[in-house]
Design a protein around this motif. Structure first.
Motif, PDB file in Angstrom:
ATOM      1  N   LEU A  34       0.711  -1.407  -0.083  1.00 26.76           N
ATOM      2  CA  LEU A  34      -0.088  -0.081   0.228  1.00 26.76           C
ATOM      3  C   LEU A  34       0.832   1.616   0.016  1.00 26.76           C
ATOM      4  O   LEU A  34       0.456   2.294  -0.273  1.00 26.76           O
ATOM      5  N   LEU A  35       1.971   1.059   0.613  1.00 25.11           N
ATOM      6  CA  LEU A  35       2.936   2.507   0.639  1.00 25.11           C
ATOM      7  C   LEU A  35       3.972   2.475  -0.497  1.00 25.11           C
ATOM      8  O   LEU A  35       4.924   3.348  -0.352  1.00 25.11           O
ATOM      9  N   SER A  36       3.946   1.562  -1.395  1.00 25.72           N
ATOM     10  CA  SER A  36       5.096   1.406  -2.268  1.00 25.72           C
ATOM     11  C   SER A  36       4.881   2.178  -3.608  1.00 25.72           C
ATOM     12  O   SER A  36       3.762   2.599  -3.697  1.00 25.72           O
ATOM     13  N   ALA A  37       5.697   2.767  -4.124  1.00 18.72           N
ATOM     14  CA  ALA A  37       5.807   3.433  -5.377  1.00 18.72           C
ATOM     15  C   ALA A  37       5.098   2.768  -6.462  1.00 18.72           C
ATOM     16  O   ALA A  37       4.308   3.607  -7.325  1.00 18.72           O
ATOM     17  N   ALA A  38       5.398   1.241  -6.651  1.00 17.61           N
ATOM     18  CA  ALA A  38       4.423   0.634  -7.476  1.00 17.61           C
ATOM     19  C   ALA A  38       3.074   0.595  -7.258  1.00 17.61           C
ATOM     20  O   ALA A  38       2.499   0.744  -8.457  1.00 17.61           O
ATOM     21  N   TYR A  39       2.741   0.510  -6.130  1.00 10.30           N
ATOM     22  CA  TYR A  39       1.177   0.754  -6.092  1.00 10.30           C
ATOM     23  C   TYR A  39       0.564   2.222  -6.273  1.00 10.30           C
ATOM     24  O   TYR A  39      -0.435   2.209  -7.133  1.00 10.30           O
ATOM     25  N   LEU A  40       1.320   3.091  -6.184  1.00 12.85           N
ATOM     26  CA  LEU A  40       0.961   4.408  -6.413  1.00 12.85           C
ATOM     27  C   LEU A  40       0.968   4.514  -7.973  1.00 12.85           C
ATOM     28  O   LEU A  40       0.083   5.161  -8.556  1.00 12.85           O
ATOM     29  N   VAL A  69      -8.986 -10.288 -19.978  1.00  9.18           N
ATOM     30  CA  VAL A  69      -9.192  -9.704 -18.845  1.00  9.18           C
ATOM     31  C   VAL A  69      -9.140 -10.460 -17.433  1.00  9.18           C
ATOM     32  O   VAL A  69      -9.613 -11.444 -17.483  1.00  9.18           O
ATOM     33  N   THR A  70      -8.542  -9.921 -16.496  1.00 10.45           N
ATOM     34  CA  THR A  70      -8.094 -10.637 -15.277  1.00 10.45           C
ATOM     35  C   THR A  70      -8.184  -9.795 -14.180  1.00 10.45           C
ATOM     36  O   THR A  70      -8.173  -8.751 -14.316  1.00 10.45           O
ATOM     37  N   PHE A  71      -8.215 -10.317 -13.064  1.00  9.49           N
ATOM     38  CA  PHE A  71      -7.664  -9.537 -11.882  1.00  9.49           C
ATOM     39  C   PHE A  71      -6.352  -9.538 -11.284  1.00  9.49           C
ATOM     40  O   PHE A  71      -5.596 -10.407 -11.685  1.00  9.49           O
ATOM     41  N   ALA A  72      -5.895  -8.133 -11.502  1.00 11.44           N
ATOM     42  CA  ALA A  72      -4.403  -8.120 -11.368  1.00 11.44           C
ATOM     43  C   ALA A  72      -3.818  -8.742 -10.109  1.00 11.44           C
ATOM     44  O   ALA A  72      -2.802  -9.330 -10.254  1.00 11.44           O
ATOM     45  N   PHE A  73      -4.584  -9.056  -8.937  1.00 14.71           N
ATOM     46  CA  PHE A  73      -3.932  -9.792  -7.865  1.00 14.71           C
ATOM     47  C   PHE A  73      -3.802 -11.258  -8.261  1.00 14.71           C
ATOM     48  O   PHE A  73      -3.098 -12.090  -7.345  1.00 14.71           O
ATOM     49  N   LEU A  74      -4.412 -11.591  -9.306  1.00 12.49           N
ATOM     50  CA  LEU A  74      -4.133 -13.081  -9.651  1.00 12.49           C
ATOM     51  C   LEU A  74      -2.809 -13.359 -10.343  1.00 12.49           C
ATOM     52  O   LEU A  74      -2.493 -14.505 -10.561  1.00 12.49           O
ATOM     53  N   SER A 121       1.321 -13.208 -10.903  1.00 12.04           N
ATOM     54  CA  SER A 121       2.501 -13.200 -10.195  1.00 12.04           C
ATOM     55  C   SER A 121       3.357 -11.797  -9.788  1.00 12.04           C
ATOM     56  O   SER A 121       3.807 -11.737  -8.775  1.00 12.04           O
ATOM     57  N   ASP A 122       3.214 -10.929 -10.946  1.00 12.85           N
ATOM     58  CA  ASP A 122       3.849  -9.514 -10.983  1.00 12.85           C
ATOM     59  C   ASP A 122       2.696  -8.660 -10.796  1.00 12.85           C
ATOM     60  O   ASP A 122       2.660  -7.492 -11.238  1.00 12.85           O
ATOM     61  N   TRP A 123       1.731  -8.645  -9.629  1.00 15.76           N
ATOM     62  CA  TRP A 123       0.737  -7.836  -9.396  1.00 15.76           C
ATOM     63  C   TRP A 123       1.308  -6.613  -9.136  1.00 15.76           C
ATOM     64  O   TRP A 123       2.404  -6.587  -8.504  1.00 15.76           O
ATOM     65  N   GLY A 174       3.029  -5.057 -11.204  1.00 16.56           N
ATOM     66  CA  GLY A 174       3.962  -4.877 -12.231  1.00 16.56           C
ATOM     67  C   GLY A 174       3.470  -4.350 -13.422  1.00 16.56           C
ATOM     68  O   GLY A 174       2.361  -3.553 -13.780  1.00 16.56           O
ATOM     69  N   ALA A 175       4.463  -4.326 -14.533  1.00 20.51           N
ATOM     70  CA  ALA A 175       4.199  -3.425 -15.980  1.00 20.51           C
ATOM     71  C   ALA A 175       3.579  -4.442 -16.845  1.00 20.51           C
ATOM     72  O   ALA A 175       3.552  -3.944 -18.077  1.00 20.51           O
ATOM     73  N   GLY A 176       3.166  -5.462 -16.595  1.00 17.26           N
ATOM     74  CA  GLY A 176       2.830  -6.395 -17.680  1.00 17.26           C
ATOM     75  C   GLY A 176       1.395  -6.315 -18.254  1.00 17.26           C
ATOM     76  O   GLY A 176       0.778  -6.911 -19.095  1.00 17.26           O
ATOM     77  N   ALA A 177       0.605  -5.239 -17.405  1.00 16.92           N
ATOM     78  CA  ALA A 177      -0.697  -4.852 -17.807  1.00 16.92           C
ATOM     79  C   ALA A 177      -0.972  -3.739 -18.709  1.00 16.92           C
ATOM     80  O   ALA A 177      -0.199  -2.878 -18.503  1.00 16.92           O
ATOM     81  N   SER A 178      -2.031  -3.825 -19.601  1.00 11.67           N
ATOM     82  CA  SER A 178      -2.484  -2.877 -20.416  1.00 11.67           C
ATOM     83  C   SER A 178      -3.276  -1.462 -19.235  1.00 11.67           C
ATOM     84  O   SER A 178      -3.976  -2.030 -18.538  1.00 11.67           O
ATOM     85  N   SER A 179      -3.012  -0.383 -19.728  1.00 13.93           N
ATOM     86  CA  SER A 179      -3.663   0.877 -18.901  1.00 13.93           C
ATOM     87  C   SER A 179      -4.855   1.245 -19.609  1.00 13.93           C
ATOM     88  O   SER A 179      -5.538   2.069 -18.944  1.00 13.93           O
ATOM     89  N   ARG A 180      -5.437   0.395 -20.650  1.00 15.42           N
ATOM     90  CA  ARG A 180      -6.677   0.896 -21.371  1.00 15.42           C
ATOM     91  C   ARG A 180      -7.684   0.406 -20.867  1.00 15.42           C
ATOM     92  O   ARG A 180      -7.826  -0.759 -20.285  1.00 15.42           O
TER      93      ARG A 180
END
Length: 208
Positions: A32-38, A163-168, A170-172, A174-180
């Motif tokens: 929750l406090l990480s730069a990655a989450y932000l 389409v999936t849930f990000a928390f499923l 391994s790299d929740w 991470g940069a592997g997801a589309s932001s669209r």
């Protein structure tokens, strides 16, 4: 306040204080406090839908017929939900899958209850001088909204996965997801419908 309400208030305040101390001590382990989450939460579609949701709830709050819902607790709970629900729902879902990080699980539980219940309880106590008799009903209704929000903002499109849930993944975070937002629009509608239905139930007097 009744004795039971006083004991409950003392218990959750003590839990929150303990969680804040734990969060500070383990801050490098709390996503929750990480730069990655932000960065992840700052995807344009999340920011836009979060802002629209907060604005809508704030505007309609005084017109719901619920005297405990106003221009203060509505945006407070909505903004806390936006910031914490994707994290809390993700952490608890991963805990079910046996990713056991006790410090994060504790923070996730505290964030859920603080956003969906305790912030509301404390505000009404300070505003009206009584512990809200609607606290339990509010917790139930708000938890449904909190869960739906956490799932909604965890939606993402992945190459080769759809389409999936990000928390499923391994790299929740991470940069592997589309932001669209386009690929997840139809799935998002399902969660929006759940939120709308829950709010309608509350407004008609079935919730609080």
């Amino acid at each position: 306040m009744s004795l039971a309400q006083r004991l409950y208030l003392v218990a959750w305040v003590a839990f929150l204080v303990g969680t804040l101390i734990l969060t500070y001590a383990r801050r490098s382990q709390i996503r929750l406090l990480s730069a990655a989450y932000l960065r992840w939460l700052s995807a344009p579609w999340r920011i836009v839908t979060g802002a629209l949701g907060t604005f809508s709830i704030t505007i309609i709050a005084p017109y719901t017929g619920d005297p405990t819902w106003d221009y203060v607790d509505a945006p407070l709970m909505a903004s806390m939900t936006f910031v914490t629900a994707p994290f809390a729902v993700g952490v608890l879902a991963r805990a079910v899958k046996r990713e056991r990080r006790p410090s994060e699980i504790t923070v996730a539980v505290a964030a859920w209850f603080a956003s969906a219940s305790w912030s509301y309880d404390l505000y009404i106590l300070l505003r009206d001088g009584i512990y809200p008799p609607s606290a339990l009903a509010n917790l139930g209704a708000s938890s449904i909204l909190y869960l739906a929000a956490g799932l909604f903002w965890n939606l993402e499109a992945r190459a080769g996965r759809g389409v999936t849930f990000a928390f499923l993944e391994s790299d929740w975070l991470g940069a592997g997801a589309s932001s669209r937002f386009g690929p997840i629009l139809l799935y998002g509608v399902a969660f929006m419908t759940l939120v709308t239905g829950t709010m309608a139930y509350v407004f008609l007097g079935g919730g609080r």
